[in-house]
Design a protein around this motif. Sequence first.
Motif, PDB file in Angstrom:
ATOM      1  N   GLU A 166       5.761  13.846  -5.274  1.00  0.00           N
ATOM      2  CA  GLU A 166       5.616  13.003  -4.086  1.00  0.00           C
ATOM      3  C   GLU A 166       4.442  13.459  -3.228  1.00  0.00           C
ATOM      4  OE1 GLU A 166       8.222  11.403  -0.263  1.00  0.00           O
ATOM      5  OE2 GLU A 166       9.200  12.503  -1.901  1.00  0.00           O
ATOM      6  N   ARG A 167       4.323  14.779  -3.042  1.00  0.00           N
ATOM      7  CA  ARG A 167       3.232  15.288  -2.213  1.00  0.00           C
ATOM      8  C   ARG A 167       1.887  15.159  -2.910  1.00  0.00           C
ATOM      9  NH1 ARG A 167       1.412  20.793  -1.263  1.00  0.00           N
ATOM     10  NH2 ARG A 167       3.228  21.609  -2.358  1.00  0.00           N
ATOM     11  N   ILE A 168       1.862  15.394  -4.215  1.00  0.00           N
ATOM     12  CA  ILE A 168       0.599  15.394  -4.950  1.00  0.00           C
ATOM     13  C   ILE A 168       0.033  13.980  -5.101  1.00  0.00           C
ATOM     14  CG2 ILE A 168      -0.421  15.794  -7.236  1.00  0.00           C
ATOM     15  CD1 ILE A 168       1.340  18.314  -7.418  1.00  0.00           C
ATOM     16  N   PHE A 169       0.903  12.988  -5.309  1.00  0.00           N
ATOM     17  CA  PHE A 169       0.433  11.631  -5.558  1.00  0.00           C
ATOM     18  C   PHE A 169       0.546  10.703  -4.344  1.00  0.00           C
ATOM     19  CE2 PHE A 169       1.945  12.775  -9.989  1.00  0.00           C
ATOM     20  CZ  PHE A 169       0.671  13.009 -10.475  1.00  0.00           C
ATOM     21  N   SER A 170       1.082  11.190  -3.253  1.00  0.00           N
ATOM     22  CA  SER A 170       1.347  10.302  -2.121  1.00  0.00           C
ATOM     23  C   SER A 170       0.069   9.728  -1.509  1.00  0.00           C
ATOM     24  CB  SER A 170       2.129  11.055  -1.036  1.00  0.00           C
ATOM     25  OG  SER A 170       1.337  12.077  -0.467  1.00  0.00           O
ATOM     26  N   GLY A 171       0.123   8.430  -1.238  1.00  0.00           N
ATOM     27  CA  GLY A 171      -0.962   7.743  -0.537  1.00  0.00           C
ATOM     28  C   GLY A 171      -2.301   7.789  -1.232  1.00  0.00           C
ATOM     29  N   LEU A 172      -2.290   8.019  -2.535  1.00  0.00           N
ATOM     30  CA  LEU A 172      -3.546   8.264  -3.250  1.00  0.00           C
ATOM     31  C   LEU A 172      -4.501   7.084  -3.156  1.00  0.00           C
ATOM     32  CD1 LEU A 172      -4.662  10.652  -4.868  1.00  0.00           C
ATOM     33  CD2 LEU A 172      -3.909   9.504  -6.949  1.00  0.00           C
ATOM     34  N   HIS A 173      -3.986   5.876  -3.124  1.00  0.00           N
ATOM     35  CA  HIS A 173      -4.844   4.688  -3.115  1.00  0.00           C
ATOM     36  C   HIS A 173      -4.904   4.016  -1.746  1.00  0.00           C
ATOM     37  CE1 HIS A 173      -4.219   5.385  -7.400  1.00  0.00           C
ATOM     38  NE2 HIS A 173      -5.360   4.760  -7.562  1.00  0.00           N
ATOM     39  N   GLU A 174      -4.327   4.668  -0.752  1.00  0.00           N
ATOM     40  CA  GLU A 174      -4.432   4.168   0.617  1.00  0.00           C
ATOM     41  C   GLU A 174      -5.402   5.004   1.440  1.00  0.00           C
ATOM     42  OE1 GLU A 174      -1.115   4.585  -0.775  1.00  0.00           O
ATOM     43  OE2 GLU A 174      -1.449   2.508  -1.410  1.00  0.00           O
ATOM     44  N   VAL A 175      -5.658   6.222   1.004  1.00  0.00           N
ATOM     45  CA  VAL A 175      -6.520   7.125   1.775  1.00  0.00           C
ATOM     46  C   VAL A 175      -7.986   6.913   1.408  1.00  0.00           C
ATOM     47  CG1 VAL A 175      -4.699   8.857   1.927  1.00  0.00           C
ATOM     48  CG2 VAL A 175      -6.343   8.956   0.038  1.00  0.00           C
ATOM     49  N   ASP A 176      -8.861   7.414   2.254  1.00  0.00           N
ATOM     50  CA  ASP A 176     -10.296   7.437   1.961  1.00  0.00           C
ATOM     51  C   ASP A 176     -10.566   8.702   1.160  1.00  0.00           C
ATOM     52  OD1 ASP A 176     -13.028   7.635   1.887  1.00  0.00           O
ATOM     53  OD2 ASP A 176     -13.343   7.299   4.024  1.00  0.00           O
ATOM     54  N   ALA A 177     -10.644   8.557  -0.165  1.00  0.00           N
ATOM     55  CA  ALA A 177     -10.767   9.725  -1.038  1.00  0.00           C
ATOM     56  C   ALA A 177     -12.042  10.509  -0.745  1.00  0.00           C
ATOM     57  CB  ALA A 177     -10.738   9.288  -2.505  1.00  0.00           C
ATOM     58  N   TRP A 178     -13.130   9.798  -0.447  1.00  0.00           N
ATOM     59  CA  TRP A 178     -14.390  10.484  -0.131  1.00  0.00           C
ATOM     60  C   TRP A 178     -14.193  11.436   1.050  1.00  0.00           C
ATOM     61  CZ3 TRP A 178     -19.545  10.717  -1.810  1.00  0.00           C
ATOM     62  CH2 TRP A 178     -20.442  11.276  -0.913  1.00  0.00           C
ATOM     63  N   SER A 222      -2.968   5.163 -11.132  1.00  0.00           N
ATOM     64  CA  SER A 222      -3.681   3.975 -10.651  1.00  0.00           C
ATOM     65  C   SER A 222      -3.135   2.695 -11.261  1.00  0.00           C
ATOM     66  CB  SER A 222      -5.180   4.098 -10.975  1.00  0.00           C
ATOM     67  OG  SER A 222      -5.774   5.114 -10.217  1.00  0.00           O
ATOM     68  N   THR A 223      -2.734   2.764 -12.517  1.00  0.00           N
ATOM     69  CA  THR A 223      -2.288   1.561 -13.219  1.00  0.00           C
ATOM     70  C   THR A 223      -0.775   1.341 -13.159  1.00  0.00           C
ATOM     71  OG1 THR A 223      -2.229   2.807 -15.298  1.00  0.00           O
ATOM     72  CG2 THR A 223      -4.240   1.578 -14.801  1.00  0.00           C
ATOM     73  N   GLY A 224      -0.010   2.441 -13.074  1.00  0.00           N
ATOM     74  CA  GLY A 224       1.451   2.294 -13.113  1.00  0.00           C
ATOM     75  C   GLY A 224       2.209   3.059 -12.056  1.00  0.00           C
ATOM     76  N   GLY A 225       1.488   3.743 -11.180  1.00  0.00           N
ATOM     77  CA  GLY A 225       2.146   4.499 -10.131  1.00  0.00           C
ATOM     78  C   GLY A 225       2.551   5.892 -10.583  1.00  0.00           C
ATOM     79  N   PRO A 226       3.085   6.695  -9.667  1.00  0.00           N
ATOM     80  CA  PRO A 226       3.481   8.071  -9.981  1.00  0.00           C
ATOM     81  C   PRO A 226       4.469   8.172 -11.144  1.00  0.00           C
ATOM     82  CG  PRO A 226       3.441   7.748  -7.613  1.00  0.00           C
ATOM     83  CD  PRO A 226       3.243   6.398  -8.223  1.00  0.00           C
TER      84      PRO A 226
END
Length: 522
Positions: free
Chosen positions: A226-238, A194-198
């Motif tokens: 790449e697969r595990i962290f991809s789009g983590l802050h663009e997706v609707d996590a809920w 979240s603070t520094g990226g993958p």
Amino acid sequence: MKGEPRLAELIASLSLATDLGLGLPQEHVLRQTVIAMRLAEAAGLDHAAQADTFYVSLLAWVGCIADSHELSRWFGDDRQIRADSYQVDKVGLPMMRLMLTHVGADAPPLRRITTIGRFLTGGFRDAVDGFVAHCQTTGDVADRLGMNARVKVALSQAFERWDGKGVPGTAGGEQIEAVMRVVQIADDAEVFCSTGGPDAAGVMLRSRRGSEFDPALVATCLAHSERIFSGLHEVDAWSLVIEACPDLDRPVRLAELDQMLEIFADYADLKSPWYLGHSRAVSALADAAAVEMSCSAADRALVRRAGLVHRLGATGVSTSIWNKPGRLSAAEQERVRQVPYFTERILSRQPTLAGIGSIAGMAFERSDGTGYPRGLRAAAIPVPARILAAAAAYQDLAEERPTRPALPFPQRRAALLADVDAGRLDAAAARAVLAAAGHAVGRRTRLVAGLTAREAEVLELLVRGLANKQIAARLSVTPRTVATHIEHVFTKTGVSTRGAAAMFALRHGLVDAGGTSAERPM
């Protein structure tokens, strides 16, 4: 039945309150769960283990507020020390340095030096005990939610480490459940991502593999980064989490919803000994007042449930503020005024809970527009919310606070009516609350787990935060006798910390808000 929440949705909502307690951005735990589920799949965990990963991840840190009272005594802001702890490998000199930088941070220099000295002689042990309190409280919540044995075993290992230097230090390496090893990696990785990226998450994982984390799982995480962290802050996590919930999920019937929301109530009130039992008491009083006002069954259920959760956002306020014996600063007052806003946000993602949250979020509104967080006036406040506001105001007067004693019954009545006269509280709602309170009868303490009456007395004083000497003075016994009683209480209840004992007492009705005139912690 339409509108019934699912178990997964309740647990995911509770995770949003956990984010606040951890001092981390909203949906940290949800994003952590996305990482954990992706890592569990990449690591080849079987279907049952992947299902367990879902619940272990959402619940792993739910016990974080169990030691808030103890942490605030040493570090002031319990949320800040938790958030900052992610930056270090939580053992040895790095962890000690972190704690020493936070001990008495807001105190004058000379007092801070004294506090550091006291911390070095006993406070570090308190901090370690906090990890135990966390696990025991998490276990209590998991048990009440009906989690399976595998999930509960994994949750008990939240602070174990791959190198065996964790807490309680009874497991290491592959003795730690694979599910928990996955969740531990996901938790810290989400913060760094979240603070520094993958890339930042990768650097952290490499530095802690073989010590804090399972090296094989770290290697898997890095290989599939790449697969595990991809789009983590663009997706609707809920949505990702709820849609991926395992077969163990089920609807929560409205008939059992109150029981589930009692967990939320106890969780919020555990934040400070001054509020133990407060939310349950407000709920019961509001429910009785709704009967006095001949409300419909639907409105009665709504106000009762809103009473249970109306302080859920309190997890987002430092315990040092709730425990402060003096006047709050402007910044502290503003943080407290955010509680109903936090409550609404926590409950907003599920329709049934959102309806309850909308009423809970009005618990501190006032008919003349002087309340918070929105400054609503009477016309905009529905009847259930007016009842809740009056019940919460009355119950607060009935309980001792760091700045004042509890008000006797006649003075509570006068104070509530003064708010009516000033136009702050709805007259009909306030009269219903007073009528309900006036008809209340005492309740005998229900003893469980083989506790004696004296042990129950000691338990109530202990969970209020009193030291052994204070308990001894209150009960006119020796400190040694108190220590013996506490040992018996811990043995019979199966816990070993104040926070976990508080959850046990709340669960079994052994402590009431304002139910004792004993000296409260200062």
